[in-house]
Design a protein around this motif. Structure first.
Motif, mmCIF file in Angstrom:
data_model
loop_
_atom_site.group_PDB
_atom_site.id
_atom_site.type_symbol
_atom_site.label_atom_id
_atom_site.label_comp_id
_atom_site.label_asym_id
_atom_site.label_seq_id
_atom_site.Cartn_x
_atom_site.Cartn_y
_atom_site.Cartn_z
ATOM 1 N N TRP A 41 0.836 -1.193 0.000
ATOM 2 C CA TRP A 41 0.000 0.000 0.000
ATOM 3 C C TRP A 41 0.878 1.253 0.000
ATOM 4 C CZ3 TRP A 41 -4.923 -0.182 -1.123
ATOM 5 C CH2 TRP A 41 -5.693 -1.288 -0.768
ATOM 6 N N THR A 42 0.470 2.254 -0.770
ATOM 7 C CA THR A 42 1.141 3.553 -0.806
ATOM 8 C C THR A 42 0.112 4.637 -0.542
ATOM 9 O OG1 THR A 42 2.729 2.759 -2.461
ATOM 10 C CG2 THR A 42 2.510 5.153 -2.194
ATOM 11 N N TYR A 43 0.456 5.569 0.364
ATOM 12 C CA TYR A 43 -0.451 6.672 0.668
ATOM 13 C C TYR A 43 -0.651 7.510 -0.593
ATOM 14 C CZ TYR A 43 -2.653 10.039 3.865
ATOM 15 O OH TYR A 43 -3.551 10.835 4.528
ATOM 16 N N ALA A 44 -1.887 7.739 -0.970
ATOM 17 C CA ALA A 44 -2.181 8.456 -2.216
ATOM 18 C C ALA A 44 -1.682 9.898 -2.171
ATOM 19 C CB ALA A 44 -3.680 8.425 -2.495
ATOM 20 N N THR A 45 -1.174 10.366 -3.292
ATOM 21 C CA THR A 45 -0.649 11.729 -3.370
ATOM 22 C C THR A 45 -1.688 12.742 -3.806
ATOM 23 O OG1 THR A 45 0.119 11.312 -5.631
ATOM 24 C CG2 THR A 45 1.680 10.896 -3.834
ATOM 25 N N GLN A 46 -2.893 12.295 -4.112
ATOM 26 C CA GLN A 46 -3.992 13.191 -4.452
ATOM 27 C C GLN A 46 -5.285 12.651 -3.861
ATOM 28 O OE1 GLN A 46 -4.902 13.199 -8.741
ATOM 29 N NE2 GLN A 46 -3.593 11.384 -8.963
ATOM 30 N N GLY A 47 -6.312 13.457 -3.878
ATOM 31 C CA GLY A 47 -7.572 13.053 -3.295
ATOM 32 C C GLY A 47 -8.385 12.168 -4.217
ATOM 33 N N PRO A 48 -9.382 11.455 -3.673
ATOM 34 C CA PRO A 48 -10.201 10.558 -4.493
ATOM 35 C C PRO A 48 -11.017 11.276 -5.562
ATOM 36 C CG PRO A 48 -11.092 10.757 -2.262
ATOM 37 C CD PRO A 48 -9.754 11.398 -2.241
ATOM 38 N N SER A 49 -11.265 12.570 -5.364
ATOM 39 C CA SER A 49 -12.059 13.296 -6.353
ATOM 40 C C SER A 49 -11.256 13.675 -7.595
ATOM 41 C CB SER A 49 -12.654 14.566 -5.729
ATOM 42 O OG SER A 49 -11.631 15.427 -5.285
ATOM 43 N N THR A 50 -9.924 13.571 -7.514
ATOM 44 C CA THR A 50 -9.085 13.892 -8.678
ATOM 45 C C THR A 50 -8.322 12.684 -9.207
ATOM 46 O OG1 THR A 50 -7.272 14.589 -7.211
ATOM 47 C CG2 THR A 50 -8.795 16.293 -7.975
ATOM 48 N N ALA A 51 -8.164 11.640 -8.389
ATOM 49 C CA ALA A 51 -7.461 10.432 -8.830
ATOM 50 C C ALA A 51 -8.309 9.681 -9.853
ATOM 51 C CB ALA A 51 -7.165 9.537 -7.629
ATOM 52 N N ARG A 52 -7.684 9.282 -10.940
ATOM 53 C CA ARG A 52 -8.380 8.530 -11.987
ATOM 54 C C ARG A 52 -7.676 7.182 -12.167
ATOM 55 N NH1 ARG A 52 -11.965 12.017 -14.271
ATOM 56 N NH2 ARG A 52 -11.505 14.235 -13.944
ATOM 57 N N PRO A 53 -8.082 6.191 -11.411
ATOM 58 C CA PRO A 53 -7.392 4.889 -11.445
ATOM 59 C C PRO A 53 -7.563 4.185 -12.777
ATOM 60 C CG PRO A 53 -9.431 4.731 -10.197
ATOM 61 C CD PRO A 53 -9.231 6.182 -10.485
ATOM 62 N N ALA A 54 -6.532 3.431 -13.137
ATOM 63 C CA ALA A 54 -6.589 2.650 -14.370
ATOM 64 C C ALA A 54 -7.420 1.386 -14.154
ATOM 65 C CB ALA A 54 -5.164 2.269 -14.787
ATOM 66 N N ASP A 55 -7.775 0.749 -15.255
ATOM 67 C CA ASP A 55 -8.494 -0.523 -15.183
ATOM 68 C C ASP A 55 -7.678 -1.532 -14.375
ATOM 69 O OD1 ASP A 55 -10.511 -2.439 -15.894
ATOM 70 O OD2 ASP A 55 -9.112 -3.249 -17.387
ATOM 71 N N ARG A 56 -8.340 -2.292 -13.520
ATOM 72 C CA ARG A 56 -7.764 -3.325 -12.675
ATOM 73 C C ARG A 56 -6.954 -2.747 -11.501
ATOM 74 N NH1 ARG A 56 -8.118 -8.363 -14.836
ATOM 75 N NH2 ARG A 56 -6.388 -9.113 -13.553
ATOM 76 N N SER A 57 -7.172 -1.481 -11.169
ATOM 77 C CA SER A 57 -6.506 -0.872 -10.021
ATOM 78 C C SER A 57 -7.148 -1.345 -8.716
ATOM 79 C CB SER A 57 -6.600 0.656 -10.086
ATOM 80 O OG SER A 57 -5.860 1.165 -11.166
ATOM 81 N N VAL A 58 -6.364 -1.269 -7.638
ATOM 82 C CA VAL A 58 -6.868 -1.541 -6.296
ATOM 83 C C VAL A 58 -6.663 -0.276 -5.466
ATOM 84 C CG1 VAL A 58 -6.694 -2.966 -4.219
ATOM 85 C CG2 VAL A 58 -6.266 -3.985 -6.471
ATOM 86 N N GLN A 59 -7.747 0.264 -4.933
ATOM 87 C CA GLN A 59 -7.712 1.479 -4.129
ATOM 88 C C GLN A 59 -8.223 1.143 -2.721
ATOM 89 O OE1 GLN A 59 -7.661 4.995 -6.548
ATOM 90 N NE2 GLN A 59 -6.125 3.410 -6.739
ATOM 91 N N GLY A 60 -7.663 1.793 -1.714
ATOM 92 C CA GLY A 60 -8.053 1.478 -0.348
ATOM 93 C C GLY A 60 -8.361 2.706 0.488
ATOM 94 N N PHE A 61 -9.230 2.507 1.478
ATOM 95 C CA PHE A 61 -9.575 3.570 2.428
ATOM 96 C C PHE A 61 -9.536 2.985 3.824
ATOM 97 C CE2 PHE A 61 -11.342 4.943 -1.555
ATOM 98 C CZ PHE A 61 -11.154 6.314 -1.559
ATOM 99 N N ARG A 62 -8.978 3.759 4.771
ATOM 100 C CA ARG A 62 -8.894 3.311 6.161
ATOM 101 C C ARG A 62 -9.295 4.455 7.080
ATOM 102 N NH1 ARG A 62 -5.880 -0.230 9.705
ATOM 103 N NH2 ARG A 62 -6.744 0.238 11.770
#
Length: 211
Positions: A41-62
């Motif tokens: 896991w890597t802490y995201a460098t941008q917020g979820p409203s601007t991040a555009r994940p690629a197909d087959r990405s895994v995103q996490g929230f804690r």
């Protein structure tokens, strides 16, 4: 023992006693956003409203109390994209994003609230969709504040948004875990230092008496 040696011993004992107690720190209770490559896991460098994940990405929230991004707790669970999206077949012109949503522990929950069980979900979205779009597709209701800070996922928590709280951290937690709850290496070394200092002070006192 000389008076100076006694004072040194007292000061060292106070320092050791202070080092064994919990350290008070100021933290914030909030949803942290993560991206996963493989099993890391890597802490995201941008917020979820601007991040555009690629197909087959895994995103996490804690959801947790954290002092900063270096202190933030990672989402738990080992499930990867293949497992999470097994029941969501691919479709032409759409991407799939796997989400790991960890509601945290009872100790991090706001007063009077109980965290739901952690869960995973697979969102099927347009190619330019954001992570926020993925959350909206599978984890409503969401709640944001006036500054677009993500406050709640799946309605949790019901109240609050990034509020400041007082948290406790045990500096010797890892050592205690490894030793089954026994004293940490730092405490043992400190006790040894006290013993050595006491022996030296006693030798010096005897030397003065016989000198």
């Amino acid at each position: 023992m000389t008076r100076r040696a006694a004072l040194l011993l007292t000061a060292l004992l106070i320092a050791l006693a202070g080092g064994t107690g919990p350290a008070q720190a100021t933290g914030y209770r909030y949803w942290s956003f993560w991206e996963r490559e493989g099993k890391a896991w890597t802490y995201a460098t941008q917020g979820p409203s601007t991040a555009r994940p690629a197909d087959r990405s895994v995103q996490g929230f804690r959801f947790a109390v954290s002092e900063d991004s270096q202190d933030a707790s990672q989402p738990r669970g080992e499930a990867g994209f293949t497992t999470i999206c097994a029941g969501t077949p691919a479709r032409d012109g759409l991407k799939r994003v796997a989400l790991v949503i960890d509601f945290g522990t009872a100790s991090d929950a706001p007063s009077g609230e109980t965290p739901p069980a952690s869960r995973t979900a697979c969102a099927r979205l347009a190619p330019d969709a954001t992570t926020a779009d993925a959350l909206a597709a599978v984890a409503k209701p969401l709640r944001y504040d006036a500054n677009a800070l993500l406050c709640a996922i799946g309605g949790y928590p019901e109240r609050g948004c990034g509020e400041q709280v007082s948290s406790e951290r045990k500096a010797s937690r890892a050592s205690e875990d490894e030793s089954g709850g026994g004293p940490s290496l730092g405490i043992v070394a400190g006790v040894a230092a006290v013993a050595v200092l006491g022996a030296a002070a006693g030798w010096q006192a005897r030397r003065h008496r016989h000198g």
